[in-house]
Structure formats: C-alpha cells, structure tokens
Scaffold this active site. Structure first.
Site, PDB file in Angstrom:
ATOM      1  N   GLU A   7      39.567  27.156  27.962  1.00 35.90           N
ATOM      2  CA  GLU A   7      39.790  28.589  27.743  1.00 35.90           C
ATOM      3  C   GLU A   7      41.243  29.005  27.947  1.00 35.90           C
ATOM      4  O   GLU A   7      41.527  30.174  28.214  1.00 35.90           O
ATOM      5  CB  GLU A   7      38.846  29.436  28.601  1.00 35.90           C
ATOM      6  CG  GLU A   7      37.375  29.228  28.257  1.00 35.90           C
ATOM      7  CD  GLU A   7      36.459  30.271  28.870  1.00 35.90           C
ATOM      8  OE1 GLU A   7      36.945  31.154  29.606  1.00 35.90           O
ATOM      9  OE2 GLU A   7      35.238  30.207  28.609  1.00 35.90           O
ATOM     10  N   GLU A  60      29.827  25.659  27.225  1.00 40.52           N
ATOM     11  CA  GLU A  60      29.372  26.624  28.240  1.00 40.52           C
ATOM     12  C   GLU A  60      28.533  27.703  27.566  1.00 40.52           C
ATOM     13  O   GLU A  60      28.992  28.347  26.615  1.00 40.52           O
ATOM     14  CB  GLU A  60      30.545  27.329  28.945  1.00 40.52           C
ATOM     15  CG  GLU A  60      31.314  26.493  29.941  1.00 40.52           C
ATOM     16  CD  GLU A  60      32.390  27.311  30.653  1.00 40.52           C
ATOM     17  OE1 GLU A  60      32.220  28.547  30.788  1.00 40.52           O
ATOM     18  OE2 GLU A  60      33.399  26.713  31.057  1.00 40.52           O
TER      19      GLU A  60
END
Length: 313
Positions: free
Chosen positions: A132, A243
């Site tokens: 991320e 995720e």
C-alpha cells in the site's frame, strides 16, 4: 447476482498460476506494539491450519517485512516457523522507509536464503515489494493521513534492485509483485509498477469504502467491482487477493456496520467464493495493527483458537 456472473465470465482464468494458496496476513508486531517471535509465529501458523470448519486449508502466510522486529536486518523468525510448520510464504519487504531501510530488507531476505537453504526458498510462493505504498503516497492516502508511502517510480526502482540482487540465488525466478489498494493500482502514474511485476496484490475492504453505499448487503458486489478494477490494469497477470475481510467490532463506516453476524456474512459470501479459486490471504487470523485499537478483523481472539463464528463454507 454480480458475483456469480463475474466468476463465470472469468472462467477462473485469474487462477491460472502454478498453484493456489490460502492463508492469512501476519504482522511483525502484536497490536500493542510488542515484537512477535518464533513461538508466536509458530503458534499462529499451527492455529491457522487447525481452524475448526476450514479442513486445514489455511496453509500459507503473507508477511509485511523480512526483518525480525527489534533488529536491523536479521531474518524474521516467521521464516523458521514456516519451515517447522510446513507453511508457504508470500514474502513482504517494507518499502516506505527509504533506500537504506529497503536495503536492510534485501539483506535480510538474502541472509535467510543463505542460512535456511531450500527448506525456506522452496516454501516461498512470491515476494512483494511493499504494501500500500502507492495508496499512502496518493492524494487519497494523504487526505486520509495514511502515513508515509512511496511513489510508483520508487517502487519500480526497488523491484529492479531486487531482481538484480536475487540473480544467481535460490530465490531467482520467484514471482515478484507489489501489494496495493485497487484505487492506487488504477492511477495512471502507477502503470509502470503494474508493468514491472509478475503479480498484483489486491487489497480492498468494502467496509471502508464510504464514498458509496457500503452496507453488508452491497459488500460482495463492491468487492468484486474492486477486483475488476485491479484486473483492468493487470494485463492478464495474476491478481492475488492479499487483504480483505469485515470487522466483528468497530465504528460504523457510513452504511457498514461491524458485527459478528456481518463478518460471518462477508466471509461466507466473499471468502468462500475465493477459497480454492484464487490465491487469497484473509484479513486476518489475529489482530496486529496497533493503529486500529478500536476495531477487530480477527477470526480468533489473541488468546484462543476458537473462531468467533462458523468458518464452514
């Protein structure tokens, strides 16, 4: 329903990798900030394999760093725990702390390969350069105070650096990827990252997507819409779901309500559709995010192997 239509249209093409893996995400620290060690990782990996209702299918682990917490560049003890529990590993290297820190990540990974040999390298299913980072450096991430990230150009450079350093080692040829949010993957400035990787790691949480209707009734469709967005820039490369999950405890996010019932619904509708069909790392077995003290995505409490809800698909 969009979910079934989408899966049918895929023809399961997105799973056309050598093997499909199913596991959880594991941070280097506990949610109180304390370091995890070998015994912690071994216990979690064994718990994952023994989860009631899952037939022992959670046999893989995704990591965020290659460095053991509390050290500068020692290999994370999760590697030895993976060997001792026969757990497959998606290696992660933290890439948002600058070049020196990233070099320590590379050094720790190469040291693990040298010290642990094929018992380790044979269990590596891929290597993720960062997690991320692109989201955190984007306008959206900055607006949300997401923390320090890295640009697409930086991640591309780190990927090239890794390929150079792994040449001639037992890790040469392992798939190299990057993990990010779908909103970051689709930004034009990140196209070079998608081009430079062997796989794309996809993170998405309908619970947090407050710019549109996000009640549990829309969650499945919201999730698959996000997957489509990432796949639209993947160029046919594998997209791992790295995720996703729904919290059993936490503040309401627009229409999204955190509850055990809703977490079970999301697991049943999204997780059960993913498991066995594509590589997925569920979020999460036990809570470990020190920045999320008021929210729980875990399937089990820290001190118990008993799931919070039925995990049967």
């Amino acid at each position: 329903m969009q979910l079934q239509q989408y899966l049918a249209s895929l023809g399961l093409a997105a799973t056309a990798t050598a093997q499909i893996y199913q596991g959880f995400n594991y941070g280097a620290t506990n949610n109180d900030g304390s370091c995890r060690g070998y015994d912690d990782f071994r216990g979690f990996f064994e718990r994952a394999k023994g989860l009631a209702g899952t037939d022992g299918h959670f046999t893989a682990a995704r990591l965020y760093t290659s460095i053991q917490c509390g050290t500068t560049a020692d290999p994370i003890s999760a590697y030895q725990a993976a060997i001792d529990t026969d757990t497959q590993v998606l290696v992660g290297l933290w890439a948002s702390a600058g070049r020196d820190a990233y070099q320590n990540e590379l050094n720790s990974l190469i040291a693990a390969a040298d010290q642990l040999g094929t018992a380790f390298t044979d269990r590596v299913v891929g290597i993720s350069v960062g997690s991320e980072d692109l989201y955190r450096s984007s306008a959206e991430g900055q607006a949300n105070n997401a923390g320090v990230g890295a640009t697409g150009a930086e991640i591309e450079g780190y990927i090239g650096w890794m390929r150079d350093w792994l040449r001639g080692t037992a890790l040469e040829g392992k798939p190299i990827g990057h993990v990010d949010t779908w909103t970051a993957w689709i930004l034009p400035e990140n196209a070079g990252v998608a081009s430079s990787v062997d796989f794309l790691g996809h993170n998405s949480f309908p619970y947090f997507e407050t710019t549109k209707a996000n009640a549990i009734e829309q969650a499945s469709d919201d999730f698959w819409y996000a997957v489509q967005q990432t796949e639209s820039v993947a160029g046919g490369k594998p997209v791992f779901v790295t995720e996703t999950g729904w919290p059993s405890v936490g503040p309401q996010q627009r229409d999204a309500v955190a509850s055990v019932d809703n977490a079970r619904t999301y697991y049943s509708q999204v997780g059960c559709a993913l498991f066995g069909q594509r590589t997925v790392f569920w979020y999460t077995l036990v809570d470990a995010n020190s920045a999320q003290t008021d929210i729980s995505f875990s399937l089990t409490p820290l001190d118990s192997a008993t799931p919070k809800y039925d995990l049967t698909c």
